[in-house]
Design a protein around this motif. Structure first.
Motif, short mmCIF file in Angstrom:
data_model
loop_
_atom_site.label_atom_id
_atom_site.label_comp_id
_atom_site.label_asym_id
_atom_site.label_seq_id
_atom_site.Cartn_x
_atom_site.Cartn_y
_atom_site.Cartn_z
N TYR A 117 0.85 -1.20 0.00
CA TYR A 117 0.00 0.00 0.00
C TYR A 117 0.88 1.25 0.00
O TYR A 117 1.87 1.34 0.74
CB TYR A 117 -0.93 0.00 1.21
N ARG A 118 0.49 2.18 -0.84
CA ARG A 118 1.25 3.42 -0.98
C ARG A 118 0.30 4.61 -0.77
O ARG A 118 -0.76 4.68 -1.38
CB ARG A 118 1.90 3.51 -2.36
N TYR A 119 0.72 5.54 0.08
CA TYR A 119 -0.10 6.70 0.40
C TYR A 119 0.68 7.96 0.03
O TYR A 119 1.83 8.15 0.46
CB TYR A 119 -0.46 6.73 1.89
N THR A 120 0.07 8.81 -0.75
CA THR A 120 0.70 10.07 -1.16
C THR A 120 -0.26 11.23 -0.86
O THR A 120 -1.40 11.01 -0.43
CB THR A 120 1.04 10.04 -2.66
N GLY A 121 0.20 12.44 -1.13
CA GLY A 121 -0.61 13.62 -0.82
C GLY A 121 -0.37 14.12 0.59
O GLY A 121 -1.21 14.82 1.16
N LEU A 122 0.79 13.77 1.16
CA LEU A 122 1.16 14.19 2.51
C LEU A 122 2.34 15.15 2.47
O LEU A 122 3.16 15.10 1.56
CB LEU A 122 1.51 12.96 3.36
#
Length: 250
Positions: A203-208
């Protein structure tokens, strides 16, 4: 410097719902942060205040050949004799405390200035007293009032700079979070991707965007962060989580 640095960082990180002291800042770091207070107007005012204080605490007259110096001395004497007006103005602003925010620091500043001016030879007609109640207590009181004013002004500056940082959040260092397990991260501007079962970090989370990193902990805000309701994420780097730092939008 330590005191003002602590006040500045406390106000700055409080805007992001963080406790500055829980971030583990040391004495040197807090002292260095006090340099954020030294803006050009502040340096000019402090320089003029130091020069004026040096002259006011002596009985020297202006040079005879300096008409400008004599004019400034007359003006200085008039200001010193009006020290009670400074105190009365400060007391009036204290009564109007709720209405003068966020400039409440002007009240103790005027009070402290009036107290200090009242201790100069010009205010006492060229005579100075040296007893405890006539000298030491007023100077101590004036010092406390000045420190109160400086702390309020520094706190206001810290909050203002935090607001500016939040308003330009997209320019700060971007952060991508890679995790083996799904994380409960959601918010405006935040994007979650599933890279597939074959990827170690699925899982990859961006927009931080990063606010600060301390001891492997990353304090992050989503791009659409709202200071009233938006969350501040705290991510601990570890075997199951990888943090990637990327340039923000310039």
């Amino acid at each position: 410097m330590y005191f003002l640095g602590a006040v500045y960082l406390t106000s700055y990180y409080h805007y992001f719902r963080l406790d500055a002291f829980s971030l583990g800042f040391g004495f040197a770091e807090l002292s260095i942060q006090s340099l954020n207070v030294l803006k050009v107007p502040v340096v000019i005012v402090l320089t003029v205040a130091v020069l004026a204080a040096r002259h006011l605490t002596t009985r020297e007259s202006a040079p005879a050949q300096g008409s400008l110096a004599r004019m400034l001395e007359r003006w200085g004497r008039a200001v010193v004799r009006a020290h009670l007006a400074f105190i009365l103005a400060g007391l009036a602003l204290l009564l109007l405390w709720s209405r003068i925010q966020p400039y409440g620091w002007t009240a103790p500043l005027l009070l402290g200035t009036g107290v200090f001016l009242g201790q100069t030879p010009w205010a006492s007609g060229g005579t100075t007293a040296s007893t405890l109640w006539s000298k030491a207590v007023p100077v101590f009181t004036g010092g406390l009032l000045m420190m109160w004013a400086f702390s309020l002004a520094t706190s206001q500056l810290g909050e203002q700079e935090a607001q500016q940082a939040a308003g330009q959040l997209v320019r700060r260092t971007a952060v991508a979070i890679l995790s083996t397990d799904r994380l409960s991260l959601a918010g405006p501007g935040l994007k979650a991707e599933d890279l597939g079962a074959k990827a170690h970090y699925r899982y990859r989370y961006t927009g931080l965007r990063r606010i600060i990193e301390r001891n492997g902990r990353y304090y992050l805000l989503p791009l659409g962060w709202d200071p009233r309701t938006g969350p501040t994420y705290v991510i601990q780097d570890g075997n199951d989580v990888r943090v990637e730092l990327l340039p923000g939008t310039q």
